[in-house]
Structure formats: structure tokens, C-alpha cells
Design a protein around this motif. Structure first.
Motif: not given
Length: 142
Positions: A64-78
Motif C-alpha cells: 500500500a505504501g508504494d501504490a499510495a505514493e505512486a498514486l500521489r505523484q501521478l495524480r500531481a503529474a496529471d
């Protein structure tokens, strides 16, 4: 900064996530200072991809930690892509963001994002990106 981003992406591909993350963070720091939204988006895409790892779209198994951080970064990129006003900048974040959405259990959002982005890429005639997005959509669970 483009060269540093390419090197960081190569390090990510070679399985050197710490070195890749350091490079992407350096790109992010520089682009934040210069106000370069496209560069910020690219750096966050790189950081998000590190969190996703190298597992295929339909076979993601992350903690969950990796997926949550990935999601945060990628939502910011979007969001940076939206703010930039450049459709292509936003489209580049779609495939990894869809992977992160799928990893977080939101397959419908992943599908919707890919379908929306595909429509935009067809209008732009962005053929290489179009092929990558079509492939990602085909890998989604039914």
C-alpha cells in the motif's frame, strides 16, 4: 534537465530506484524553481513509475505504501498536465496513472482515464502514445 530526466529514467529501467529517484527529485526541484509545469509533470511521472515498479498493468501487486505514493505523484503529474494547458503533457501521465489507479483497486477509474486520453490522442494523432495507451487499455481486467 532533459538529460538528467533521461538518465534517471534509464536508472529506473535498470533497477536502480534510489539513483533514479534522486535524479527525478533534482529535476523536480529545478522545474519548481523555474515554473516549468511540463518538467514538473515529467519528474513526478518518473517518481510515480518508481513506486509502481516494472510489473505489467494487469498484474500489479504492490504494498500500500508504494501504490499510495505512486498514486500521489501521478495524480500531481496529471494535475500539472491540466494546468499546463498542453494535452500531450497530460496524456503522458495517463498510462502510469491508470496503473496506479488499478493498483489501488479502482479499475473503472483506470479504464475511464485511458479511454478519455485515447480520444484526445486520436485527435492529436499522437501515434506512438496512442499505441501505448491502447495496449494498456487491452491489459485491463474485463
Amino acid at each position: 534537465m532533459c538529460m538528467l530526466r533521461w538518465v534517471a529514467d534509464a536508472q529506473r529501467t535498470l533497477g536502480r530506484p534510489a539513483e533514479a529517484a534522486a535524479g527525478f527529485r533534482e529535476v523536480l526541484a529545478h522545474t519548481l524553481g523555474s515554473g516549468d509545469l511540463a518538467g514538473q509533470s515529467a519528474a513526478r511521472i518518473g517518481l510515480g513509475r518508481i513506486g509502481l515498479g516494472r510489473i505489467g498493468l494487469g498484474r500489479i501487486a504492490l504494498d500500500a505504501g508504494d501504490a499510495a505514493e505512486a498514486l500521489r505523484q501521478l495524480r500531481a503529474a496529471d494535475e500539472l498536465g491540466r494546468r499546463s494547458g498542453q494535452s500531450l503533457v497530460r496524456a503522458l501521465a495517463a498510462e502510469p496513472l491508470a496503473r496506479a489507479l488499478l493498483a489501488s483497486g479502482d479499475a473503472p477509474a483506470a479504464r475511464g482515464l485511458l479511454e478519455e486520453t485515447l480520444a484526445g490522442c486520436r485527435r492529436m494523432e499522437a501515434r506512438p502514445l496512442l499505441a501505448r495507451l491502447e495496449s494498456a487499455l487491452a491489459e485491463l481486467p474485463a
